[in-house]
Design an enzyme around this catalytic site. Structure first.
Site, PDB file in Angstrom:
ATOM      1  CE  LYS A   1       1.680 -43.628  78.616  1.00 28.00           C
ATOM      2  NZ  LYS A   1       0.579 -42.839  77.988  1.00 28.00           N
TER       3      LYS A   1
ATOM      4  N   PRO B   1       5.722 -38.850  83.176  1.00 22.41           N
ATOM      5  CG  PRO B   1       3.559 -38.042  83.409  1.00 22.41           C
ATOM      6  CD  PRO B   1       4.446 -38.781  82.455  1.00 22.41           C
TER       7      PRO B   1
HETATM    8  P1  NDP Z   1      -7.249 -41.406  83.406  1.00 22.18           P
HETATM    9  O1  NDP Z   1      -7.687 -42.830  83.362  1.00 22.18           O
HETATM   10  O2  NDP Z   1      -7.892 -40.480  84.347  1.00 22.18           O
HETATM   11  O3  NDP Z   1      -7.291 -40.765  81.943  1.00 22.18           O
HETATM   12  C1  NDP Z   1      -7.128 -41.536  80.799  1.00 22.18           C
HETATM   13  C2  NDP Z   1      -7.820 -40.818  79.660  1.00 22.18           C
HETATM   14  O4  NDP Z   1      -7.665 -41.612  78.466  1.00 22.18           O
HETATM   15  C3  NDP Z   1      -9.327 -40.657  79.891  1.00 22.18           C
HETATM   16  O5  NDP Z   1      -9.746 -39.437  79.352  1.00 22.18           O
HETATM   17  C4  NDP Z   1      -9.908 -41.826  79.107  1.00 22.18           C
HETATM   18  O6  NDP Z   1     -11.241 -41.605  78.686  1.00 22.18           O
HETATM   19  C5  NDP Z   1      -8.967 -41.823  77.915  1.00 22.18           C
HETATM   20  N1  NDP Z   1      -9.047 -43.089  77.215  1.00 22.18           N
HETATM   21  C6  NDP Z   1      -8.695 -44.327  77.641  1.00 22.18           C
HETATM   22  N2  NDP Z   1      -8.964 -45.232  76.692  1.00 22.18           N
HETATM   23  C7  NDP Z   1      -9.511 -44.565  75.649  1.00 22.18           C
HETATM   24  C8  NDP Z   1     -10.008 -44.934  74.371  1.00 22.18           C
HETATM   25  N3  NDP Z   1     -10.021 -46.210  73.951  1.00 22.18           N
HETATM   26  N4  NDP Z   1     -10.472 -43.962  73.558  1.00 22.18           N
HETATM   27  C9  NDP Z   1     -10.495 -42.665  73.943  1.00 22.18           C
HETATM   28  N5  NDP Z   1     -10.051 -42.250  75.144  1.00 22.18           N
HETATM   29  C10 NDP Z   1      -9.558 -43.190  75.979  1.00 22.18           C
HETATM   30  O7  NDP Z   1      -5.677 -41.496  83.675  1.00 22.18           O
HETATM   31  P2  NDP Z   1      -4.581 -40.345  83.871  1.00 22.18           P
HETATM   32  O8  NDP Z   1      -5.143 -38.993  83.760  1.00 22.18           O
HETATM   33  O9  NDP Z   1      -3.845 -40.714  85.067  1.00 22.18           O
HETATM   34  O10 NDP Z   1      -3.668 -40.643  82.595  1.00 22.18           O
HETATM   35  C11 NDP Z   1      -3.519 -39.736  81.516  1.00 22.18           C
HETATM   36  C12 NDP Z   1      -2.246 -40.062  80.781  1.00 22.18           C
HETATM   37  O11 NDP Z   1      -1.145 -39.985  81.681  1.00 22.18           O
HETATM   38  C13 NDP Z   1      -2.207 -41.467  80.179  1.00 22.18           C
HETATM   39  O12 NDP Z   1      -1.525 -41.385  78.947  1.00 22.18           O
HETATM   40  C14 NDP Z   1      -1.362 -42.246  81.182  1.00 22.18           C
HETATM   41  O13 NDP Z   1      -0.715 -43.346  80.596  1.00 22.18           O
HETATM   42  C15 NDP Z   1      -0.358 -41.162  81.590  1.00 22.18           C
HETATM   43  N6  NDP Z   1       0.310 -41.398  82.855  1.00 22.18           N
HETATM   44  C16 NDP Z   1      -0.419 -41.442  84.031  1.00 22.18           C
HETATM   45  C17 NDP Z   1       0.236 -41.642  85.230  1.00 22.18           C
HETATM   46  C18 NDP Z   1      -0.499 -41.658  86.527  1.00 22.18           C
HETATM   47  O14 NDP Z   1       0.086 -42.055  87.560  1.00 22.18           O
HETATM   48  N7  NDP Z   1      -1.759 -41.238  86.572  1.00 22.18           N
HETATM   49  C19 NDP Z   1       1.704 -41.847  85.282  1.00 22.18           C
HETATM   50  C20 NDP Z   1       2.356 -41.737  84.005  1.00 22.18           C
HETATM   51  C21 NDP Z   1       1.674 -41.528  82.842  1.00 22.18           C
HETATM   52  P3  NDP Z   1     -12.480 -42.004  79.639  1.00 22.18           P
HETATM   53  O15 NDP Z   1     -12.548 -40.890  80.666  1.00 22.18           O
HETATM   54  O16 NDP Z   1     -13.639 -42.050  78.727  1.00 22.18           O
HETATM   55  O17 NDP Z   1     -12.136 -43.322  80.257  1.00 22.18           O
END
Ligand code: NDP
Length: 334
Positions: free
Chosen positions: A155, A179
């Site tokens: 990140k 976040p």
């Molecule tokens: P999720 O795992 O639910 O979402 C991650 C998303 O990224 C999914 O849509 C996933 O697709 C996509 N993704 C991952 N790898 C790839 C790839 N190689 N190519 C294309 N798409 C990809 O996690 P969150 O919603 O929690 O996270 C969303 C963002 O928020 C991220 O950037 C995360 O780092 C950030 N974040 C999250 C926190 C948390 O506590 N949840 C805290 C701080 C930051 P697919 O559905 O196909 O796997």
């Protein structure tokens, strides 16, 4: 009509952002990693006119021209597992390369506004910073510090890459939303890593709480910050910690226990020596041990002042997560 390109639309946070964008009347083109996730989103928003593209953070295919006709990029996609990967590059590469693929496609489409989902993980581990002082947006995690795990490095490096990109392309205004651990009600039963943590705290999978802090925030606040930032000029060129509060893990467990005394939440904190000892054999324990003696507290004051709202209390976010986990388990059990 402003058109927003949203990456990673199938994610826990992104589904809330998508709902908020549609409610505010934005046109949306959404990217998913695989076509299969498209139907899930169409079913969730049956009355919306949504465009979809399939994009992988690790591959060039499809990125070129994918943002043409859009005005704003909201880039959320990034891998977010709860465990340390064998090779840190498994997280770092998609996070950094995917961010740059998004930034280049935005530039090529003439997009002037980008909102990036970063993390408190890119803030709270600055080498040399007094270990017990809370962090804010002026702090940056040092990715090479031995205490920094693969996700935290991914990140930090991805956010750095985005700021470096806009330094070269000043016509693009970047805002990052950073976040803490995101809790709150999921839009469906595919809720990803942060609610898995609540599930583990509820079901006895964490017998002793790691002796450390957790910064936390409600997903509804994270989503509204992403969407409000689009129109809020004061957020241009700024990073915002999305944090409602910082609690010990054990306190999070206690919030759940107060809600339902029958839950098997951790009864006490693990002693530091035990975590260090386990760190000799487990990568995950080693990553946790890197947090010992350090406050991971981050202030959400800047966000509340600039966006003009109050964060939903952490307790409400945790309980909303627990309710969803329970409903999901009951549905699965039939
Ligand atoms: P999720 O795992 O639910 O979402 C991650 C998303 O990224 C999914 O849509 C996933 O697709 C996509 N993704 C991952 N790898 C790839 C790839 N190689 N190519 C294309 N798409 C990809 O996690 P969150 O919603 O929690 O996270 C969303 C963002 O928020 C991220 O950037 C995360 O780092 C950030 N974040 C999250 C926190 C948390 O506590 N949840 C805290 C701080 C930051 P697919 O559905 O196909 O796997």
């Amino acid at each position: 009509m402003t058109k927003v390109f949203l990456t990673g639309a199938s994610g826990f946070i992104a589904k809330h952002i998508l709902r908020e964008l549609l409610e505010k009347g934005y046109d949306v083109r959404a990217s998913v990693r695989s076509d299969g996730r498209k139907a899930e989103l169409e079913a969730m928003f049956p009355n919306a006119v949504l465009e979809f593209v399939s994009l992988d953070l690790n591959k060039d295919d499809g990125w070129q021209n994918s943002l043409m006709g859009c005005d704003v990029l909201v880039h959320t996609a990034s891998p977010f597992p709860l465990t340390e990967p064998k090779d840190p590059q498994d997280l770092i590469r998609p996070a950094v390369d995917g961010t740059l693929r998004g930034m280049r496609a935005a530039r090529d489409a003439g997009i002037k506004r980008v909102i990036l989902t970063s993390s408190c993980a890119a803030i709270y581990k600055q080498a040399g910073k007094a270990k017990m002082s809370p962090s804010d947006e002026t702090n940056w995690t040092s990715p090479d510090d031995p205490s920094v795990g693969a996700y935290e490095a991914s990140k930090t490096l991805a956010e750095r890459a985005a700021w470096d990109f806009v330094a070269e392309h000043p016509e693009i205004a970047l805002t990052t939303i950073n976040p803490g651990a995101v809790f709150g009600p999921p839009m469906d039963s595919r809720y990803g890593s942060s609610l898995e943590l609540v599930e583990q705290l509820m079901t006895g999978k964490v017998p002793m709480a790691p002796p450390m802090d957790m910064v936390a925030v409600d997903v509804r606040d994270v989503a509204r910050m992403h969407v409000a930032a689009i129109e809020l000029d004061a957020t241009k060129g700024e990073r915002f910690a999305a944090v409602s509060g910082t609690y010990r893990f054990i306190e999070m467990g206690n919030m759940l226990k107060a809600w339902d005394p029958s839950l098997k939440t951790p009864g006490r904190e693990a002693p530091a020596w035990l975590l260090r000892f386990m760190g000799l054999i487990s990568k995950d324990a080693r990553a946790l041990a890197g947090n010992l003696g350090r406050t991971l507290a981050v202030s959400g004051t800047k966000a509340e002042k600039t966006f003009g709202f109050k964060f939903i209390p952490v307790k409400d976010a945790i309980i909303a997560s627990a309710e969803a986990v329970r409903t999901n388990k009951m549905q699965k059990a039939g």
